[in-house]
Design an enzyme around this catalytic site. Structure first.
Site, PDB file in Angstrom:
ATOM      1  N   SER A 183       0.708  -1.280   0.155  1.00 12.48           N
ATOM      2  CA  SER A 183      -0.044   0.000   0.055  1.00 12.48           C
ATOM      3  C   SER A 183       0.961   1.216  -0.023  1.00 12.48           C
ATOM      4  O   SER A 183       1.913   1.579  -0.928  1.00 12.48           O
ATOM      5  CB  SER A 183      -1.095  -0.051   1.081  1.00 12.48           C
ATOM      6  OG  SER A 183      -1.979   0.688   0.959  1.00 12.48           O
ATOM      7  N   ASP A 243      -6.228  -3.731  -2.271  1.00 13.78           N
ATOM      8  CA  ASP A 243      -5.162  -3.110  -1.111  1.00 13.78           C
ATOM      9  C   ASP A 243      -4.372  -4.334  -0.398  1.00 13.78           C
ATOM     10  O   ASP A 243      -5.171  -5.165   0.300  1.00 13.78           O
ATOM     11  CB  ASP A 243      -5.869  -2.323  -0.152  1.00 13.78           C
ATOM     12  CG  ASP A 243      -5.047  -1.505   0.711  1.00 13.78           C
ATOM     13  OD1 ASP A 243      -3.717  -1.537   0.730  1.00 13.78           O
ATOM     14  OD2 ASP A 243      -5.543  -0.824   1.673  1.00 13.78           O
TER      15      ASP A 243
END
Length: 331
Positions: free
Chosen positions: A98, A211
């Protein structure tokens, strides 16, 4: 890139609509129902290849740096990088998830922590996020983030960087962690940062990803599988016990789930640096400064013990004749 980072930005966007753009949003929503939102799917020879596990790299990495997810907390990574550079700790593998993948990509490409810090101050969240009512299964399309990364990397693929880079993401259909080691860096970072319900999922050759925080916020196993002799992990996520009074139960549970995913990974590291940030986070520049300073302060506190551990492993760079560690290599 946790929703902690993006939620305040969306709140501003929603408030603006409530102050006069509600009709426009309703019309856009109606149009969306009629025309649909085309999902993003990257195809081509530069498509990143998702791997459920990694083979040992050749040559074997000496020291790997693993950067956790964490939204604006991730700016603490910049402070840690700065301390490692000044100490002459030579990193030859970067693993990021991320926001850790975003900052890690620039460090793997040869930028110094000071340069990354300057880059991070060039604009704000709207520099990276393309808010749109037409986004697919979210508020943010992600194309702007992808273009931002690729433009500043001069469209260099991951395998072309001075340092080897691994980007962690989550395969959307079964929530399994995957790793990208080659191909389009912007697409890989975009996939690693696609917060469900906020930033649209990223299709790559027909498979959707989201994610990396959803499966593996701190991907130490990737560095181990890659054969790293010594792994430094940096965790910027909040400690569950630091939640202030009034924190919602759902937020407490979310942080607890993340902590449970991180704990076994952190145990695989040779050295863990936890940036001791407060529980709350913000997309404001003042918070970025706070996070950077906290990361640097935490790293300086850990540095003597970290250097001693590297020395015992035979991986501490020799000092020059004046007793000063060498400058970081791999520029």
């Amino acid at each position: 890139m946790q929703s902690d980072w993006i939620d305040p930005v969306i709140a501003v966007h929603v408030n603006a609509m409530r102050q006069g753009l509600g009709v426009l949003l309703s019309a856009a929503a109606a149009a969306t129902v009629l025309i649909g939102c085309a999902p993003f799917n990257h195809t081509g020879p530069d498509s990143p290849v998702a791997r459920p596990s990694l083979q040992a790299l050749d040559p074997r990495p000496r020291v790997a740096l693993v950067l956790s997810s964490g939204g604006p907390r991730g700016y603490a990574h910049i402070g840690v990088m700065r301390v490692l550079e000044e100490a002459g700790v030579e990193i030859d593998l970067v693993v990021g998830t991320s926001v850790g993948s975003l900052l890690g990509a620039f460090w793997a490409d040869g930028r110094t922590a000071v340069e990354i810090d300057a880059l991070s101050k060039d604009g704000g969240p709207l520099t990276l996020f393309d808010l749109s009512p037409f986004a697919d299964r979210g508020w943010i399309r992600g194309q702007r983030l992808q273009d931002y990364v690729n433009t500043r990397l001069v469209h260099r693929n991951m395998e072309q960087m001075p340092r080897r880079l691994v980007v962690g993401a989550t395969r959307r259909d079964d929530k399994a962690p995957v790793f990208f080691t080659s191909g389009n860096a912007g697409v890989a970072v975009r996939a690693s940062s696609a917060v469900p319900g906020i930033l649209s999922p990223v299709g790559i050759d027909g498979t959707e990803y989201e994610d990396g925080d959803e499966s593996l916020p701190l991907a130490v196993r990737a560095a181990r599988q890659a054969g790293a002799r010594f792994v430094i992990a940096v965790d910027v996520t909040p400690r569950p016990e630091s939640a202030p009074e009034g924190t919602s139960q759902s937020q407490r549970e979310r942080v607890a789930r993340r902590a449970a995913r991180i704990a076994p990974e952190a145990a695989l590291a040779d050295y863990l640096i936890h940036a001791d940030l407060g529980f709350g986070a913000s997309p404001l520049p003042s918070y970025f400064e706070y996070a950077r300073a906290t990361g640097e302060r935490s790293a300086r506190t850990h540095l003597p013990r970290l250097l001693a551990s590297l020395d015992r492993a035979g991986l501490l760079p020799p000092a020059d004749s004046a007793g000063v560690p060498p400058a970081r290599a791999n520029r």
